[in-house]
Each structure stands twice: as structure tokens, then as C-alpha cells.
Design an enzyme around this catalytic site. Structure first.
Site, mmCIF file in Angstrom:
data_model
loop_
_atom_site.group_PDB
_atom_site.id
_atom_site.type_symbol
_atom_site.label_atom_id
_atom_site.label_comp_id
_atom_site.label_asym_id
_atom_site.label_seq_id
_atom_site.Cartn_x
_atom_site.Cartn_y
_atom_site.Cartn_z
ATOM 1 N N LYS A 113 25.364 40.072 74.418
ATOM 2 C CA LYS A 113 24.079 40.551 74.961
ATOM 3 C C LYS A 113 24.078 42.058 75.182
ATOM 4 C CE LYS A 113 23.465 38.270 78.792
ATOM 5 N NZ LYS A 113 24.645 37.402 78.878
ATOM 6 N N ARG A 171 18.441 34.297 84.998
ATOM 7 C CA ARG A 171 19.564 33.390 84.779
ATOM 8 C C ARG A 171 19.335 32.045 85.445
ATOM 9 N NH1 ARG A 171 23.519 37.794 84.021
ATOM 10 N NH2 ARG A 171 25.634 37.097 83.681
ATOM 11 N N ARG A 217 32.060 31.550 85.220
ATOM 12 C CA ARG A 217 30.857 32.170 84.646
ATOM 13 C C ARG A 217 30.241 31.261 83.573
ATOM 14 N NH1 ARG A 217 30.105 37.675 84.610
ATOM 15 N NH2 ARG A 217 30.386 37.931 82.378
HETATM 16 P P1 AMP Z 1 26.632 40.447 83.596
HETATM 17 O O1 AMP Z 1 27.038 41.866 83.435
HETATM 18 O O2 AMP Z 1 25.200 40.207 83.160
HETATM 19 O O3 AMP Z 1 27.571 39.483 82.967
HETATM 20 O O4 AMP Z 1 26.636 40.128 85.180
HETATM 21 C C1 AMP Z 1 27.814 40.265 85.944
HETATM 22 C C2 AMP Z 1 27.692 39.467 87.243
HETATM 23 O O5 AMP Z 1 26.565 39.929 88.001
HETATM 24 C C3 AMP Z 1 27.425 37.973 87.058
HETATM 25 O O6 AMP Z 1 28.623 37.235 86.854
HETATM 26 C C4 AMP Z 1 26.747 37.622 88.377
HETATM 27 O O7 AMP Z 1 27.691 37.536 89.443
HETATM 28 C C5 AMP Z 1 25.895 38.846 88.627
HETATM 29 N N1 AMP Z 1 24.560 38.709 88.000
HETATM 30 C C6 AMP Z 1 24.049 39.436 86.963
HETATM 31 N N2 AMP Z 1 22.799 39.063 86.670
HETATM 32 C C7 AMP Z 1 22.487 38.057 87.526
HETATM 33 C C8 AMP Z 1 21.344 37.239 87.711
HETATM 34 N N3 AMP Z 1 20.253 37.370 86.937
HETATM 35 N N4 AMP Z 1 21.388 36.313 88.707
HETATM 36 C C9 AMP Z 1 22.467 36.173 89.498
HETATM 37 N N5 AMP Z 1 23.588 36.900 89.363
HETATM 38 C C10 AMP Z 1 23.612 37.834 88.380
#
Ligand code: AMP
Length: 187
Positions: free
Chosen positions: A13, A90, A143
Site C-alpha cells: 500500500k 480499517r 496485524r
Molecule cells: P500502517 O502504517 O498503516 O500499517 O499502520 C501502523 C499502525 O497504526 C497499525 O498497526 C495500527 O496500530 C495503527 N493504525 C493505522 N491506521 C489505522 C486505522 N485506520 N485504524 C486503527 N489503527 C490504525
């Protein structure tokens, strides 16, 4: 124009959203980046989010939605009305909140939700190679569980509205990018 990029952690992504924002002239809104920015600045929101991020759990909806609402009120987004959402929504509650937020500001609605579809084996291999602090084996597992439990229903949410564009996410970043662009223009 509001485009959502969906995919399991490690589906590519981040890489694809950089390319897409440039190619389609969209503002990149990444919830993960926003949380990491809060963390880096040591804000209260960052401190709260860290507990969840470190474990690979989702940050609670009301916190995440509040942060996105704040981001959408900023000038670049409010004036241009062209956004690529990366990592958000999400959960179905977040997807419903996003519809309400866009309706509130009279900005329009979600045009397309692009799913980068990859096998679990690919995701695990890619994440193992990233070296991010939340990419340890246990955290990766959590995750992926969060994705299956909370985010797969979001895929169904957009599919039921005819907005889902599923793209094969295997292969090189160039391959995947071409597939995404191809499926968006034929929309
Ligand atoms: P990412 O960089 O998108 O993989 O996000 C890293 C971490 O941020 C995730 O594992 C969640 O803990 C938190 N996070 C990011 N986006 C969301 C979301 N839309 N809802 C809840 N937690 C989020």
C-alpha cells in the site's frame, strides 16, 4: 475524487500510494503516517496510539476517526477535494464515519476502493524484509489477524456498493501500479 487503498499489511500500500498520489494528483492521507507523526512529536494522541501500534492492534475508532476528521479540515484537502486514503478505513465503523465526514463538508463521496490482493505468504515475506519496529513475528501475526477480522468486512462494505476494484498485488511494484491504473481508468 476520493480513492481508498485497501490491502493487508505488507501488501505494498505504501509504495503504491506514493505512485498513485503523484499520477492522479491526489493528497496522500495515511493514518499510519499520521500516527507516526504524532508519536514523533510526542503528542497525547501519539502516546495513546503507541500502545496499540507496538502490539499490532488497531487504535480505537473514535481516536482514529477524530484524527482523520482533523486532517480533512486542513486547507490542502478541503480546497482540492482530491484524496487518496491509505490505511484508512480499517473498520466498517471507520468507513461509515468517512461517508458521514465527506457528506458533512459537501465534498462528495468515495469513488473507488482499490484492493491490493496478495497471498498471506507474500505478505509475511515482504514484512519480514521491511525492518520496521512493528514488524516482529508476533506483531505481524496480530496485524494480520486485525486485518482479517476488522478490515475484510470493509472490503465487503465497498463491494456491496459496487466501488471495489480488486487488483492482483503479486509481482513487481511496476506491475501492480500498471494494473491499478488500468483498472481505475476503465472504471
Ligand atoms: P500502517 O502504517 O498503516 O500499517 O499502520 C501502523 C499502525 O497504526 C497499525 O498497526 C495500527 O496500530 C495503527 N493504525 C493505522 N491506521 C489505522 C486505522 N485506520 N485504524 C486503527 N489503527 C490504525
Amino acid at each position: 475524487m476520493f480513492v481508498i487503498l485497501l490491502g493487508a499489511p505488507g501488501s505494498g500500500k505504501g509504495t503504491q500510494s506514493e505512485r498513485l498520489t503523484e499520477a492522479l494528483d491526489l493528497v496522500h492521507v495515511s493514518s499510519g503516517d499520521l500516527f507516526r507523526d504524532h508519536l514523533g512529536r510526542g503528542t497525547a494522541l501519539g502516546t495513546l496510539a503507541r500502545r496499540y501500534m507496538d502490539e499490532g492492534l488497531l487504535v480505537p475508532d473514535e481516536v482514529t476517526i477524530g484524527m482523520i476528521a482533523d486532517r480533512l479540515s486542513q486547507d490542502d484537502v478541503a480546497h482540492r477535494g482530491r484524496v487518496l486514503f491509505d490505511g484508512f478505513p480499517r473498520t466498517v465503523a471507520q468507513a461509515e464515519a468517512l461517508d458521514a465526514l465527506l457528506a458533512d463538508v459537501g465534498a462528495g463521496s468515495v469513488n473507488a476502493a482499490v484492493l491490493i490482493d496478495v497471498s498471506e505468504a507474500t505478505v509475511v515475506a515482504r514484512m519480514a524484509g521491511r525492518g520496521r519496529s512493528d514488524d516482529t513475528a508476533d506483531v505481524i501475526r496480530t496485524r494480520l489477524q486485525a486485518f482479517r477480522r476488522d478490515t475484510e468486512p470493509v472490503i465487503a462494505f465497498y463491494a456491496s456498493q459496487g466501488k471495489l476494484v480488486a487488483v492482483d498485488g503479486e509481482g513487481t511494484p511496476d506491475d501492480v501500479f500498471e494494473r491499478i491504473m488500468g483498472s481505475l481508468v476503465t472504471e
